[in-house]
Scaffold this active site. Structure first.
Site, PDB file in Angstrom:
ATOM      1  N   ASP A   1     -17.635  57.069  15.821  1.00 44.75           N
ATOM      2  CA  ASP A   1     -16.777  56.234  16.932  1.00 44.75           C
ATOM      3  C   ASP A   1     -15.564  56.394  16.365  1.00 44.75           C
ATOM      4  OD1 ASP A   1     -16.035  54.324  18.936  1.00 44.75           O
ATOM      5  OD2 ASP A   1     -16.219  52.990  17.058  1.00 44.75           O
TER       6      ASP A   1
ATOM      7  N   ASP B   1     -11.870  58.483  18.198  1.00 39.97           N
ATOM      8  CA  ASP B   1     -10.669  57.860  18.547  1.00 39.97           C
ATOM      9  C   ASP B   1      -9.374  58.757  17.721  1.00 39.97           C
ATOM     10  OD1 ASP B   1     -11.869  56.379  20.302  1.00 39.97           O
ATOM     11  OD2 ASP B   1     -10.366  54.537  19.765  1.00 39.97           O
TER      12      ASP B   1
ATOM     13  N   LYS C   1     -20.988  59.143   3.689  1.00 38.98           N
ATOM     14  CA  LYS C   1     -20.210  58.448   2.675  1.00 38.98           C
ATOM     15  C   LYS C   1     -21.126  58.258   1.524  1.00 38.98           C
ATOM     16  CE  LYS C   1     -16.678  56.160   0.831  1.00 38.98           C
ATOM     17  NZ  LYS C   1     -15.784  56.914   0.248  1.00 38.98           N
TER      18      LYS C   1
ATOM     19  N   ASP D   1     -13.936  59.791   4.154  1.00 39.72           N
ATOM     20  CA  ASP D   1     -12.401  59.501   4.190  1.00 39.72           C
ATOM     21  C   ASP D   1     -11.617  60.603   3.871  1.00 39.72           C
ATOM     22  OD1 ASP D   1     -13.915  59.875   1.791  1.00 39.72           O
ATOM     23  OD2 ASP D   1     -12.986  58.431   0.509  1.00 39.72           O
TER      24      ASP D   1
ATOM     25  N   TYR E   1     -24.898  50.029  14.605  1.00 42.69           N
ATOM     26  CA  TYR E   1     -24.981  49.678  15.909  1.00 42.69           C
ATOM     27  C   TYR E   1     -26.195  48.922  16.541  1.00 42.69           C
ATOM     28  CZ  TYR E   1     -20.337  51.510  17.178  1.00 42.69           C
ATOM     29  OH  TYR E   1     -19.044  52.001  17.142  1.00 42.69           O
TER      30      TYR E   1
END
Ligand code: NAD
Ligand code: IPM
Ligand code: MN
Length: 338
Positions: free
Chosen positions: A232, A236, A176, A208, A130
């Protein structure tokens, strides 16, 4: 308040009724100020978030309530970079706190009765991809992901401290590291901070696998801590487990420090819904509850959440969650419950 773009002004205006009613009921007077920043203002004046406005928010406000920033007329989203990401970065609001709670059993699309989904996401909010560092070199478009020892330490610590203060027994860290060598810092810091909280079980999931497990068995999670981008995306996904973005609230905070936090629904400006009066204001109302809690009024916050639950139970709902009510109907029903 920065109502912003698209459905932002509609949901903030609607949510203010219940938020103010809850505050008044619990003996708090909110002094509200409305700032014009967003796409309209940017397109008219070329200003995104002027320095004076930033200093005013930093020095004078106790809280910032933001609707949404994002407009098809600003395809590069540069105003959001200055306003939304700008406030997160410049106020050093390193915790993006995103609770995921099933407020009514029929809101989850998952099978099974009696589900009790209730966890929180601690999304790192000041680093990662970001920051926008990188370069375009010929055919190569390079995005750099920044993970500092200080930044990773403090978000993991915030997650453990919150878990401890709220009687939680488990913190799940997600990265990750099996593919991204820089994520070693997440593994190292997680091990180190976890050792300081012997009562809390540290658990790790690659992002994942976590995405899969969140869909398959969300009840087993209590506190999830992860980087800016994964937070982020997972927020959602998680919102969808408990009724969608119309219900998802967030608080951007710097724990332990005075000064304003930034409170915003997780959703964006939803351009196709804008101006139709059908956006769900519950995410903004619940964001108002997070704000009241942070302002030192936990009873008002709890009352506001109770009123949302009661409104859901009464079936007063916008179309995103299967109802026919308008934004204004829902806000009025929540206020009535108070
Ligand atoms: P979005 O969150 O605006 O919409 C995603 C989906 O959720 C759409 O189907 C939308 O109709 C629905 N939705 C969202 N909020 C809702 C609500 N309150 N009630 C009912 N349905 C709702 O995401 P997007 O479409 O990817 O982005 C639209 C714009 O918003 C983009 O410019 C994006 O950059 C911006 N955005 C801003 C923020 C923010 O300001 N915090 C967050 C996310 C996206
Ligand atoms: C959010 C939004 C923002 C983000 C966008 C609009 C920059 O999706 O608050 O979740 O990615 O942080
Ligand atoms: Mn998002």
């Amino acid at each position: 308040m920065i109502p912003g773009d698209g459905i932002g002004p509609e949901v903030i205006n609607a949510a203010l009724g219940p938020i103010e009613r809850a505050a008044t009921k619990h003996g708090i007077t909110l002094e509200l100020e409305r700032l014009p920043y967003g796409a309209d203002h940017y397109l008219k004046t070329g200003e995104t978030l002027p320095d004076e406005a930033f200093h005013h928010l930093r020095d004078d406000a106790d809280a910032i309530l933001l609707g949404a920033i994002g407009d098809p007329r600003v395809p590069g989203n540069e105003h959001a970079r200055d306003i939304l990401l700008g406030l997160r970065f410049r106020l050093d609001l390193y915790v993006n706190f995103r609770p995921v709670t099933l407020l009514h059993p029929d809101l989850t699309p998952l099978r099974g009765n009696g589900r009790r989904i209730d966890f929180v996401i601690f999304r790192e909010n000041t680093e990662g991809v970001y920051l926008g560092r990188g370069r375009i070199a010929g055919e190569e478009y390079v995005a750099e992901e920044i993970n500092t020892a200080k930044g990773v330490d403090r978000i993991i610590r915030a997650a453990f401290e919150w878990a401890q203060d709220h009687g939680k027994r488990q913190v799940t860290m997600s990265d990750k590291a099996n593919a991204v060598p820089a994520h070693k810092i997440w593994q190292d810091k997680f091990r180190q901070v976890a050792s300081e909280f012997p009562e809390i079980e540290p658990e790790h999931r690659y992002v994942d696998a976590l995405a899969m497990e969140l869909v398959r068995d969300p009840e087993r999670f209590q506190v999830i801590v992860t980087n800016n981008l994964y937070g982020d995306i997972l927020s959602d996904l998680s919102a969808a487990l408990v009724g969608g973005l119309g219900l998802a609230a967030s608080a951007n905070l710097h724990p332990g420090r005075g000064g304003a936090g930034l409170f915003e629904p997780v959703h964006g400006s939803a351009p196709p819904l804008a101006g139709k009066g059908v956006a769900n204001p519950m995410a903004s109302v619940l964001t108002g509850a997070l704000m009241l809690e942070q302002l030192g009024a936990p009873a008002a916050a709890a009352d506001l959440e109770r009123a949302v639950r009661a409104t859901l139970a009464a079936g007063v709902r916008t179309p995103d969650i299967g109802g026919k009510a308008t934004t204004a109907d829902v806000a009025a029903a929540i206020a009535e419950q108070l």
